[in-house]
Scaffold this motif. Structure first.
Motif, PDB file in Angstrom:
ATOM      1  N   VAL B 190       0.856  -1.184   0.000  1.00 57.69           N
ATOM      2  CA  VAL B 190       0.000   0.000   0.000  1.00 57.69           C
ATOM      3  C   VAL B 190       0.892   1.233   0.000  1.00 57.69           C
ATOM      4  O   VAL B 190       1.742   1.389   0.883  1.00 57.69           O
ATOM      5  N   ARG B 245      -7.820  -6.338   1.136  1.00 62.24           N
ATOM      6  CA  ARG B 245      -7.782  -5.240   0.151  1.00 62.24           C
ATOM      7  C   ARG B 245      -9.009  -4.358   0.291  1.00 62.24           C
ATOM      8  O   ARG B 245      -8.908  -3.128   0.255  1.00 62.24           O
ATOM      9  N   ALA B 254      -3.605   0.134  -3.198  1.00 65.30           N
ATOM     10  CA  ALA B 254      -3.003  -1.152  -2.846  1.00 65.30           C
ATOM     11  C   ALA B 254      -2.787  -2.009  -4.075  1.00 65.30           C
ATOM     12  O   ALA B 254      -3.581  -1.984  -5.008  1.00 65.30           O
TER      13      ALA B 254
END
Lengths: 478, 384
Positions: B190, B245, B254
């Motif tokens: 991320v 996610r 991400a």
């Protein structure tokens, strides 16, 4: 019966002064000296041993604990640290010339920090109290000894308590960050902190599981973990103990580490079923309770794998919980095992050896022989994943001969655990109960080394003396 | 340096007994891969356990392995991999950091309690040591623990020896718990604006129910990347990665690293090569509560940084000067620090770990006197 040392005559003679001295350090309700009110403190979870102490101190703060220890040190008075008094090994058994220092009034949760995933609690908070404080947010404190409703985190630290789920989550020592530690001289020392693996010697690791030999703990910083999405149990029953053992090996060998993997033998299955009506198969010689975690789909996938493995060992029956309620039902019998045995026998001793798991069939066979030899029934529950065996020896406390035989049988079982490569105690501690067996596991040199480490913390052997280390060959009791 | 190279425990006993009688200090080492760590030892001779090798017990179904102290970690990992198992704490290989030509030994990793990224979730090396054999500073052999997974019999001298850097005894054999290798490993990266945002990502990951087993932050130029690792059965990793996610979407863009890239990245975190320390720089390891990491990192502007263990482990590289060391010590107030690599001059001149409060230092001195009465084992390695 295991021998307790003679009380120090000079301390007994000075009791009034000692009580007066302690009273000056504690609030009015912080000191108990009347026999009738000290009664609850004369024993712990090993009620075959009882001894009224000199006095009971119930401090509310770290400063009061430090003041009491300092006073006891200056006056040569022995100290028995006590949490909830649930020790199954007699770890909190008083001595006649000792002051019990109980932590039950230090029961505040001081801080919960989700960002750093920790909780700071006073030592008298119950084990379940920590989980209860964080469960609404999905977190828990992992070690879960059977006594978790009552036992206190300070006692858990001192005994390095385990539980049914330590195969995955570890024992107390693996879930701590810091301690507020009070020495017998009354010094308060912060051990560890809010961070992992502090540089320097691992005092946190040495103190954890030290059974009150090194000092007292008044505050504990524990790691808290986010709980899984869910958990579910299954049951698999087999017609022979070795075959059930092979199934355990095959599950672990397949790469699955169930969060719990419990084993019960026939006497235990029968006792639990009569008590809990959990639907356990009464024709089985051995039964496994296997628990997995994750989402429902993950639970299904893992339970499918485990079921397929167990199927290779001709199980008598298998039952997969279809709901959390069914899981609870499967666990109900196991969690009530001690109570169930208590129902069919007036008294029992709960033993706690650990063995290499591959030795299970051999060890259970030998336990049956020993049980016949001593004419006492034994039911076995076992944390099968980690080899921690809990034989429950049934006896009648009103019959001194029955108790003597039970103690002898228990000792022989523990010596058997050592003989096959295991140890005397997996999670209950040595306490008074296994003290005199320590020579079977350690050489005189190794015991003297441990005694010398204790001496480095407690030169006068005032802290929980007469526990853990045999009196024979012990300079403190010469 | 003249090195004693015993080939068995009896040889270790003989060497230490003689040194004890002669009050001769010895530098204690395994394969000597981390000599520039902590303080220089003032000793004319060293004692190495590198020839005490071999796996002495391995029971895959009991999750337990024993090996002599000098056994290379790589040899143990290879034996475990044959049975689909691994060392839980993911021990690092610091040969790049220390300019060593080979990897570490089991004894060295245990005596310095070094663990990799998996430590945050699955515990440190010290958490998995089940039993030890060791030789005290007076030549006496002792054991602690055993070979079973649960054992509270007597004082836990295994933990006392783990992280004692050879100053309390010389490990000769170590027994520890192992676990199955995960079927699958996956990494989510991320991109974040600053370290505080990175810590929020790591905390969200570690506070999720998905069993995150690695949580690190890499800084490359102005780019800051938070990394989360999942290790489990294939179907679980796929499911959990999707959920993670989704949960982390509000915290930054991400992406999932491909398998090879993921493995290489976690190796670089484990071995601290991702820190990018220059050969002439000093390297520190700080252990802090993760919430203290952003301010600590702010205080270390100008230093190279890398974070692991959810942000609780901060790797720092910078000038090998006393001034830089003072800055790092001040930044570590909320926790602990180790001067991990430095030239001899700096390592001799400064405290390489925090001081202990006086009552604890007094206990430490008494414990040291019990374990090593003449003070011959690695004198001065941790503290003066």
């Amino acid at each position: 019966m295991i021998r307790l040392p003679d009380p120090k005559a000079d301390v007994m003679a000075r009791r009034p002064e000692i009580i007066a001295g302690l009273a000056a350090l504690l609030p009015a309700d912080g000191l108990i000296t009347e026999t009738i009110r000290m009664k609850p403190y004369e024993t712990d979870g090993l009620p075959s041993y009882r001894q009224m102490p000199l006095a009971v101190a119930l401090p509310r703060t770290t400063e009061e604990v430090a003041a009491v220890l300092r006073f006891c040190h200056q006056n040569g008075v022995r100290v028995i640290p006590r949490g909830a008094g649930t020790s199954l090994s007699g770890g909190a058994l008083p001595l006649a010339d000792a002051v019990v220092v109980g932590l039950m009034r230090m029961n505040a949760i001081l801080e919960v920090d989700y960002a750093d995933r920790l909780a700071v609690v006073q030592a008298g908070v119950t084990n379940i109290g920590i989980t209860n404080a964080v469960s609404a947010d999905g977190f828990f404190y992992a070690p879960d000894p059977s006594s978790q409703l009552a036992c206190m985190i300070g006692g858990n630290v001192m005994m390095n308590s385990g539980g049914a789920h330590c195969l995955k989550y570890g024992v107390t020592a693996n879930n701590l960050l810091g301690l507020k530690f009070v020495t017998i001289e009354g010094e308060v020392i912060d051990i560890g902190g809010r961070h992992l693996d502090a540089a320097g010697y691992d005092w946190l690791g040495l103190i954890t599981g030290s059974e009150g030999q090194l000092g007292m703990v008044t505050e504990v910083t524990v790691r808290i973990l986010r709980g899984p999405e869910g958990a579910r149990a299954m049951l698999a029953a087999f017609d022979s103990i070795p075959v059930a053992g092979q199934a355990v090996d095959a599950i672990i060998g397949s790469g699955i580490i169930p969060v719990a993997l419990e084993f019960m033998d026939r006497p235990c299955i029968h006792a639990c079923e009569a008590f809990a009506h959990a639907g356990y198969p009464l024709d089985a010689e051995a039964m496994l309770i296997i628990e997995v975690e994750g989402s429902v789909a993950e639970q299904d996938a893992l339970l499918d794998r485990i079921r397929a493995i167990c199927a290779q060992f001709n199980p008598i029956s298998m039952k997969v919980a279809e709901s959390p309620e069914q899981s609870l039902a499967i666990w109900k019998g196991r969690k009530g095992a001690f109570g169930a045995v208590g129902r069919i026998s007036p008294d029992y001793l709960c033993m706690d050896g650990t063995i290499p798991t591959g030795e299970l069939p051999h060890v259970l066979g030998r336990i049956t022989e020993l049980s016949d030899k001593h004419g006492l029934k034994v039911a076995n529950v076992f944390h099968a994943g980690d080899g921690n065996l809990h034989p429950l020896i049934m006896f009648d406390a009103n019959d001194p001969d029955s108790f003597a035989r039970a103690e002898k049988l228990g000792a022989e079982i523990l010596l058997l655990c050592v003989e096959v490569g295991g140890c005397l105690t997996g999670e209950h501690g040595v306490g008074i109960e296994k003290r005199d067996l320590m020579t079977a596991q350690f050489t005189p040199g190794e015991l003297n080394l441990q005694r010398a480490i204790k001496t480095a913390f407690d030169a006068d052997w005032l802290l929980n003396p007469a526990k853990v280390f045999p009196l024979e060959g012990n300079p403190a009791f010469a | 340096m003249n090195t004693l190279l015993p080939t068995d425990e009896a040889g270790v006993v003989a060497a230490i007994t003689a040194a004890h009688a002669a009050r001769e200090p010895l530098a204690i080492e395994g394969r000597g891969t981390k000599r520039a760590m902590l303080r220089p030892v003032q000793a004319a001779r060293s004692l190495s356990t590198r020839l005490l090798t071999g796996i002495t017990l391995y029971k895959p179904s009991e999750l337990v392995i024993s090996a002599r102290a000098g056994t290379p970690i790589a040899e143990i990992e290879a034996a475990l991999a044959e049975k689909g198992q691994q060392i839980i704490a993911e021990p690092p290989d610091f040969r790049a950091l220390f300019g060593a030509t080979e990897g570490p030994s089991l004894g060295g990793i245990t005596a310095s309690n070094l663990s990799g990224p998996r430590r945050i979730t699955w515990g440190a090396m010290r958490d998995h040591v089940l039993g030890i054999r060791a030789v005290r500073g007076d030549g006496e052999v002792f054991r602690s623990g055993g070979r079973v997974l649960k054992n509270v019999t007597g004082l836990d001298l295994c933990k006392l020896l783990c992280g004692s850097h050879g100053t309390l005894g010389v490990l000769t054999e170590i027994t520890f718990k192992v676990l199955p290798q995960p079927e699958e490993s996956a990494t989510l990266a991320v991109d974040v604006a600053d370290i505080a945002a990175g810590i929020r990502v790591l905390s969200a990951g570690l506070g999720s129910p998905y069993g995150v087993s690695g949580a690190a932050i890499l800084l490359q130029g102005s780019a800051i990347t938070a990394l989360l690792r999942l290790e489990d059965f294939t179907e679980s990793v796929a499911y959990r990665m999707a959920r993670l996610r989704e949960d982390l979407a509000p915290l930054g863009a991400a992406r999932q690293l491909d398998a090879e890239q993921g493995l290489a990245t976690w190796r670089a975190v484990r071995d601290a090569t991702a820190l990018g320390a220059m050969p002439d720089e000093a390297v520190w390891r700080l252990s802090l509560p993760p919430s203290a990491a952003p301010s600590a990192c702010a205080a270390l502007a100008g230093f190279r940084l890398m974070l692991d263990w959810g942000g609780g482990l901060i790797w720092v590289a910078g000038p090998a000067t006393e001034a830089a060391h003072a800055t790092v010590m001040a930044a570590a107030q909320a926790g602990s620090f180790t001067l991990f690599r430095a030239p001899d001059g700096l390592r001799s001149a400064v405290p390489v770990v925090p001081a202990e409060p006086a009552p604890l230092a007094a206990i430490a001195a008494r414990v040291k006197a019990v374990m090593d009465p003449e003070g011959i084992l690695n004198p001065g390695r941790i503290r003066l």
